[in-house]
Design a protein around this motif. Sequence first.
Motif, PDB file in Angstrom:
ATOM      1  N   GLN A 294      -3.789   7.662   1.964  1.00 36.49           N
ATOM      2  CA  GLN A 294      -3.725   6.204   2.024  1.00 36.49           C
ATOM      3  C   GLN A 294      -4.914   5.658   1.251  1.00 36.49           C
ATOM      4  O   GLN A 294      -6.076   5.983   1.530  1.00 36.49           O
ATOM      5  CB  GLN A 294      -3.754   5.708   3.467  1.00 36.49           C
ATOM      6  CG  GLN A 294      -3.537   4.199   3.630  1.00 36.49           C
ATOM      7  CD  GLN A 294      -4.806   3.388   3.436  1.00 36.49           C
ATOM      8  OE1 GLN A 294      -5.866   3.754   3.947  1.00 36.49           O
ATOM      9  NE2 GLN A 294      -4.713   2.297   2.685  1.00 36.49           N
ATOM     10  N   ALA A 295      -4.625   4.838   0.256  1.00 33.26           N
ATOM     11  CA  ALA A 295      -5.671   4.257  -0.585  1.00 33.26           C
ATOM     12  C   ALA A 295      -5.500   2.743  -0.641  1.00 33.26           C
ATOM     13  O   ALA A 295      -4.373   2.232  -0.620  1.00 33.26           O
ATOM     14  CB  ALA A 295      -5.608   4.838  -1.998  1.00 33.26           C
ATOM     15  N   THR A 296      -6.616   2.041  -0.703  1.00 33.69           N
ATOM     16  CA  THR A 296      -6.599   0.590  -0.798  1.00 33.69           C
ATOM     17  C   THR A 296      -7.293   0.150  -2.075  1.00 33.69           C
ATOM     18  O   THR A 296      -8.408   0.596  -2.366  1.00 33.69           O
ATOM     19  CB  THR A 296      -7.312  -0.057   0.406  1.00 33.69           C
ATOM     20  OG1 THR A 296      -6.666   0.363   1.619  1.00 33.69           O
ATOM     21  CG2 THR A 296      -7.262  -1.574   0.314  1.00 33.69           C
ATOM     22  N   LEU A 297      -6.622  -0.717  -2.832  1.00 31.66           N
ATOM     23  CA  LEU A 297      -7.235  -1.364  -3.979  1.00 31.66           C
ATOM     24  C   LEU A 297      -7.769  -2.715  -3.531  1.00 31.66           C
ATOM     25  O   LEU A 297      -7.026  -3.509  -2.945  1.00 31.66           O
ATOM     26  CB  LEU A 297      -6.224  -1.553  -5.106  1.00 31.66           C
ATOM     27  CG  LEU A 297      -5.692  -0.276  -5.766  1.00 31.66           C
ATOM     28  CD1 LEU A 297      -4.616  -0.617  -6.780  1.00 31.66           C
ATOM     29  CD2 LEU A 297      -6.825   0.501  -6.425  1.00 31.66           C
ATOM     30  N   PHE A 298      -9.032  -2.969  -3.781  1.00 31.38           N
ATOM     31  CA  PHE A 298      -9.649  -4.236  -3.421  1.00 31.38           C
ATOM     32  C   PHE A 298      -9.816  -5.095  -4.662  1.00 31.38           C
ATOM     33  O   PHE A 298     -10.537  -4.719  -5.595  1.00 31.38           O
ATOM     34  CB  PHE A 298     -11.010  -4.019  -2.757  1.00 31.38           C
ATOM     35  CG  PHE A 298     -10.933  -3.422  -1.382  1.00 31.38           C
ATOM     36  CD1 PHE A 298     -10.456  -4.179  -0.318  1.00 31.38           C
ATOM     37  CD2 PHE A 298     -11.319  -2.112  -1.148  1.00 31.38           C
ATOM     38  CE1 PHE A 298     -10.375  -3.638   0.959  1.00 31.38           C
ATOM     39  CE2 PHE A 298     -11.249  -1.567   0.116  1.00 31.38           C
ATOM     40  CZ  PHE A 298     -10.772  -2.328   1.179  1.00 31.38           C
ATOM     41  N   LEU A 339      -0.180   3.274  -1.114  1.00 30.30           N
ATOM     42  CA  LEU A 339      -1.117   2.423  -1.837  1.00 30.30           C
ATOM     43  C   LEU A 339      -1.020   0.978  -1.368  1.00 30.30           C
ATOM     44  O   LEU A 339       0.063   0.397  -1.353  1.00 30.30           O
ATOM     45  CB  LEU A 339      -0.815   2.517  -3.338  1.00 30.30           C
ATOM     46  CG  LEU A 339      -1.852   1.988  -4.322  1.00 30.30           C
ATOM     47  CD1 LEU A 339      -3.201   2.669  -4.127  1.00 30.30           C
ATOM     48  CD2 LEU A 339      -1.355   2.212  -5.754  1.00 30.30           C
ATOM     49  N   TRP A 340      -2.153   0.404  -0.972  1.00 29.79           N
ATOM     50  CA  TRP A 340      -2.233  -0.970  -0.503  1.00 29.79           C
ATOM     51  C   TRP A 340      -3.085  -1.795  -1.458  1.00 29.79           C
ATOM     52  O   TRP A 340      -3.919  -1.252  -2.183  1.00 29.79           O
ATOM     53  CB  TRP A 340      -2.866  -1.038   0.895  1.00 29.79           C
ATOM     54  CG  TRP A 340      -2.061  -0.417   2.001  1.00 29.79           C
ATOM     55  CD1 TRP A 340      -1.514   0.827   2.036  1.00 29.79           C
ATOM     56  CD2 TRP A 340      -1.753  -1.030   3.253  1.00 29.79           C
ATOM     57  NE1 TRP A 340      -0.880   1.037   3.217  1.00 29.79           N
ATOM     58  CE2 TRP A 340      -1.010  -0.090   4.000  1.00 29.79           C
ATOM     59  CE3 TRP A 340      -2.027  -2.263   3.815  1.00 29.79           C
ATOM     60  CZ2 TRP A 340      -0.540  -0.342   5.275  1.00 29.79           C
ATOM     61  CZ3 TRP A 340      -1.566  -2.533   5.094  1.00 29.79           C
ATOM     62  CH2 TRP A 340      -0.821  -1.579   5.811  1.00 29.79           C
ATOM     63  N   VAL A 341      -2.892  -3.103  -1.421  1.00 29.63           N
ATOM     64  CA  VAL A 341      -3.728  -4.035  -2.184  1.00 29.63           C
ATOM     65  C   VAL A 341      -4.250  -5.109  -1.247  1.00 29.63           C
ATOM     66  O   VAL A 341      -3.468  -5.698  -0.494  1.00 29.63           O
ATOM     67  CB  VAL A 341      -2.956  -4.690  -3.348  1.00 29.63           C
ATOM     68  CG1 VAL A 341      -3.836  -5.693  -4.077  1.00 29.63           C
ATOM     69  CG2 VAL A 341      -2.446  -3.633  -4.318  1.00 29.63           C
TER      70      VAL A 341
END
Length: 375
Positions: A294-298, A339-341
């Motif tokens: 699980q990865a988050t793009l900020f 993938l989250w933003v």
Amino acid sequence: APFGSAVGGVLRGLPAASSAPPSVTPETDAHPEARAPVAPVHGPHEVHHMNADESNPSQDTASDGTGAPTRVGYVAVVGRPNAGKSTLMNAMVGEKLSIVTPKAQTTWQRVTGILSDEESQMVFLDTPGLLEVRDRMQASMLQAAHQALEEADVVLLVIDAERFKTDRDGGVLKEALELSRAPVIAGINKVDLVTPERVDALSRWAGEELDATPLAVSALTGDGVDRLLEELKHSLPAGPYLYPPDEIASEPVRFFVAEMIRETVFEQFRQEIPYSVACEIGEFRESEDPVYIQATLFADRQPQKRILIGEKGRAIRTLGQAARGKIEAFLERPVYLDLWVKVLPGWRRQPRHLRRLGFRVVDDKEGTGRKLSLI
């Protein structure tokens, strides 16, 4: 090509058993449309973290077995932005450790690459470009380069033979080199793009103005890399290995996974978007098949988030698919990339956000006593 293996947190050049990293509870406040689960298309790597002071137990004497001392030390790879520092370090280590794109300032944090043979161990410190600071994040980037210079046993100064201008860039390099007493080797890079006369002129300038040993090299074609490595090796002090000889990096695997996602952002988006997006790995479940990440793009601002997601989520799906392919080649296992933003307003300027994202936050004066002024 695979990056080598990753065991318990450290990348190695040879396959080894792996252990799963601890899970981190994911954040749950992301907007639903920002989620982009990416099913597997088709890396055995979690990476054991070893500190630099944990020397290799089998290398307890400073000898290569023939009686000659082994040469060991830190090589700071420094230069102006887009000089080809990361490409050159990757070429020397023989693995793609630092991400590379045509855009300047792709490297944001120091990356360590380790090259060992029977005679030596070179610990390369790939650094962000020496730049004019405009915000607190860039101050952190510049401080990373300054710290590498202070720690270096040898400085590898990379000069872009095609774009370097002595009147514009020379003063920046001279000021930075004042931080180090180590010998300086000037790698005149991208010689495949310029005339021999241009290479000769830059070599003379580096020797006369920087008291450096100039060597012509092309990180892209590999020309001159072996000669450069020999010169670096003979410039190192004698000593025992700092890392096991099969280790090729010191950063954890999560760092490299986040970097591959960020590299993909640089490749697929333009203008300010790549420079306004950070990546954080929330969960890494290596025990699952496929590996769950699980990865988050900020993003820095709401409009940037909309661009990253794209119409009906097309942009984030394309990004996720491309990034997943890189991660699977790295881990050599199927991957499910979730993938989250999200928006993290002003993250490049806020110390608490920078610390969360792994940056070292510096004061106006730190370490060298030099002012890191924001212009």
